[in-house]
Design a protein around this motif. Structure first.
Motif, PDB file in Angstrom:
ATOM      1  N   MET A 100     -77.089  20.703  41.911  1.00 45.20           N
ATOM      2  CA  MET A 100     -76.978  19.993  40.510  1.00 45.20           C
ATOM      3  C   MET A 100     -76.314  20.539  39.597  1.00 45.20           C
ATOM      4  O   MET A 100     -76.418  21.851  39.655  1.00 45.20           O
ATOM      5  N   LEU A 101     -75.600  20.142  38.743  1.00 45.56           N
ATOM      6  CA  LEU A 101     -74.719  20.646  37.691  1.00 45.56           C
ATOM      7  C   LEU A 101     -75.233  20.061  36.402  1.00 45.56           C
ATOM      8  O   LEU A 101     -75.224  18.968  36.198  1.00 45.56           O
ATOM      9  N   ASP A 102     -75.986  20.861  35.539  1.00 48.82           N
ATOM     10  CA  ASP A 102     -76.205  20.468  34.324  1.00 48.82           C
ATOM     11  C   ASP A 102     -77.459  19.476  33.996  1.00 48.82           C
ATOM     12  O   ASP A 102     -78.444  19.549  33.359  1.00 48.82           O
ATOM     13  N   ASP A 103     -77.466  18.333  34.782  1.00 48.67           N
ATOM     14  CA  ASP A 103     -78.349  17.284  34.790  1.00 48.67           C
ATOM     15  C   ASP A 103     -78.228  16.135  36.033  1.00 48.67           C
ATOM     16  O   ASP A 103     -77.685  16.489  36.749  1.00 48.67           O
ATOM     17  N   TYR A 104     -79.339  15.504  35.780  1.00 46.89           N
ATOM     18  CA  TYR A 104     -79.401  14.425  37.017  1.00 46.89           C
ATOM     19  C   TYR A 104     -78.669  13.231  37.153  1.00 46.89           C
ATOM     20  O   TYR A 104     -78.321  12.697  38.168  1.00 46.89           O
ATOM     21  N   ARG A 105     -77.773  12.990  36.080  1.00 46.03           N
ATOM     22  CA  ARG A 105     -76.509  12.206  36.266  1.00 46.03           C
ATOM     23  C   ARG A 105     -75.607  12.698  37.151  1.00 46.03           C
ATOM     24  O   ARG A 105     -75.031  11.825  37.810  1.00 46.03           O
ATOM     25  N   TRP A 106     -75.583  14.161  37.245  1.00 43.55           N
ATOM     26  CA  TRP A 106     -74.525  14.565  38.247  1.00 43.55           C
ATOM     27  C   TRP A 106     -74.964  14.149  39.495  1.00 43.55           C
ATOM     28  O   TRP A 106     -74.242  14.009  40.651  1.00 43.55           O
ATOM     29  N   VAL A 107     -76.286  14.373  39.843  1.00 38.94           N
ATOM     30  CA  VAL A 107     -76.877  13.911  41.348  1.00 38.94           C
ATOM     31  C   VAL A 107     -76.629  12.517  41.450  1.00 38.94           C
ATOM     32  O   VAL A 107     -76.183  12.092  42.495  1.00 38.94           O
ATOM     33  N   ALA A 108     -77.090  11.665  40.499  1.00 35.68           N
ATOM     34  CA  ALA A 108     -76.878  10.293  40.682  1.00 35.68           C
ATOM     35  C   ALA A 108     -75.465  10.080  40.880  1.00 35.68           C
ATOM     36  O   ALA A 108     -75.330   8.930  41.749  1.00 35.68           O
ATOM     37  N   LEU A 109     -74.346  10.416  40.277  1.00 40.40           N
ATOM     38  CA  LEU A 109     -72.970   9.890  40.766  1.00 40.40           C
ATOM     39  C   LEU A 109     -72.639  10.512  42.315  1.00 40.40           C
ATOM     40  O   LEU A 109     -71.846   9.330  42.750  1.00 40.40           O
ATOM     41  N   LEU A 110     -73.160  11.339  42.407  1.00 37.88           N
ATOM     42  CA  LEU A 110     -72.918  11.856  44.045  1.00 37.88           C
ATOM     43  C   LEU A 110     -73.831  10.907  45.062  1.00 37.88           C
ATOM     44  O   LEU A 110     -73.478  10.777  46.161  1.00 37.88           O
ATOM     45  N   ASP A 111     -74.943  10.659  44.756  1.00 36.26           N
ATOM     46  CA  ASP A 111     -75.691   9.872  45.477  1.00 36.26           C
ATOM     47  C   ASP A 111     -76.268   8.677  44.573  1.00 36.26           C
ATOM     48  O   ASP A 111     -77.564   8.983  44.184  1.00 36.26           O
ATOM     49  N   PRO A 112     -75.534   7.738  44.331  1.00 33.22           N
ATOM     50  CA  PRO A 112     -76.070   6.549  43.518  1.00 33.22           C
ATOM     51  C   PRO A 112     -77.235   5.678  44.008  1.00 33.22           C
ATOM     52  O   PRO A 112     -77.187   4.470  43.802  1.00 33.22           O
ATOM     53  N   VAL A 113     -78.212   6.126  44.465  1.00 28.75           N
ATOM     54  CA  VAL A 113     -79.148   5.349  45.420  1.00 28.75           C
ATOM     55  C   VAL A 113     -80.003   4.459  44.175  1.00 28.75           C
ATOM     56  O   VAL A 113     -80.624   3.353  44.353  1.00 28.75           O
ATOM     57  N   GLU A 114     -80.134   5.065  42.861  1.00 27.85           N
ATOM     58  CA  GLU A 114     -80.674   4.096  41.873  1.00 27.85           C
ATOM     59  C   GLU A 114     -80.048   2.727  41.550  1.00 27.85           C
ATOM     60  O   GLU A 114     -80.581   1.818  41.026  1.00 27.85           O
ATOM     61  N   LEU A 115     -78.874   2.707  41.994  1.00 28.46           N
ATOM     62  CA  LEU A 115     -78.036   1.360  42.036  1.00 28.46           C
ATOM     63  C   LEU A 115     -78.598   0.374  43.280  1.00 28.46           C
ATOM     64  O   LEU A 115     -78.171  -0.755  43.178  1.00 28.46           O
ATOM     65  N   ALA A 116     -79.287   1.072  43.963  1.00 29.35           N
ATOM     66  CA  ALA A 116     -79.687   0.189  45.246  1.00 29.35           C
ATOM     67  C   ALA A 116     -81.172  -0.422  45.373  1.00 29.35           C
ATOM     68  O   ALA A 116     -81.313  -1.436  45.615  1.00 29.35           O
ATOM     69  N   ASP A 117     -81.839   0.765  45.134  1.00 31.39           N
ATOM     70  CA  ASP A 117     -83.243   0.368  45.273  1.00 31.39           C
ATOM     71  C   ASP A 117     -84.255   0.946  43.951  1.00 31.39           C
ATOM     72  O   ASP A 117     -84.049   1.935  43.173  1.00 31.39           O
TER      73      ASP A 117
END
Length: 244
Positions: A100-117
């Motif tokens: 992770m870099l800086d915050d969890y938005r970095w994680v989410a853009l690389l693994d955007p599962v929050e857009l699926a489930d």
């Protein structure tokens, strides 16, 4: 060949950890002045990240070790349940949050599962996090991508409420229940979201209507699954300070 639809868009967003093993990219995030300058990153799953300025100055080396994520071409990782088209229908319950870099938005853009489930908070079952108004084929940084116009539902469940991919009032009310001064006077009507078809990475988000300070990013993939040597992720030796 994948056909864009609301269902396949969600499946692609769910599939990212198994569609690539290394990634080189540039990214510019948010309207915050601290993050306006783009950076270049080299990421080797599951635990290594190198970040530089576009001029080649080293910004950071990140070394973290989450539970191992497999990739579709196989590395002994944890296997998901796949659909007939090869996308992920159901993910194993393991973490893919590093590096992770800086915050969890970095994680989410690389693994955007929050857009699926998402999560139905009445029944605590999986529910759609988005209403998908349209999905179209586009090109992003020279690569095939899908662009969707979406709206969040009450089931939208970001990794972290303070740095979600899509900022919504429902999430903010929960995240800032003890700090109501952080609620915005207005929120976006909808969002434009792009997924890279080859990797499932969220390469672009923008807001329709009201815009928030952090609600935008633009990621350009430069290489996928290229070899990345261990030496790339080693901190350079620090120079000792000597008194004159």
């Amino acid at each position: 060949m994948l056909t864009p639809s609301a269902d396949t868009f969600a499946a692609l967003a769910r599939s990212s950890p198994w569609r690539w093993s290394t990634l080189r990219f540039t990214v510019r995030r948010g309207r915050d002045e601290r993050r306006v300058q783009p950076i270049r990153a080299w990421l080797r799953r599951p635990d290594l990240l190198r970040v530089e300025t576009l001029d080649g100055e080293l910004h950071r080396i990140v070394r973290e070790a989450p539970e191992r994520a497999g990739v579709l071409h196989g590395d002994g990782g944890v296997a998901p349940v796949l659909r007939p088209d090869g996308l992920v229908a159901e993910r194993p319950r393991v973490s893919y949050d590093a590096p992770m870099l800086d915050d969890y938005r970095w994680v989410a853009l690389l693994d955007p599962v929050e857009l699926a489930d998402g999560i139905d908070h009445d029944s605590w079952t999986t529910a759609p996090p988005l209403v998908v108004d349209s999905v179209t084929e586009v090109e992003h940084a020279g690569r095939p991508a899908w662009e969707a116009v979406v709206r969040t539902t009450p089931a939208y469940e970001p990794r972290c409420g303070c740095c979600s991919l899509l900022r919504s009032r429902e999430v903010d009310v929960v995240e800032y229940r003890d700090y109501p001064e952080h609620l915005l006077s207005g929120y976006p009507d909808a969002y434009r979201v792009r997924l890279d078809v080859g990797t499932g990475v969220c390469v672009f988000t923008d807001e329709i209507g009201i815009r928030t300070p952090g609600g935008w990013h633009d990621l350009a993939i430069e290489a996928v699954d290229e070899p990345m040597a261990d030496e790339l992720f080693v901190e350079p030796p620090r120079r000792l300070f000597r008194r004159p």
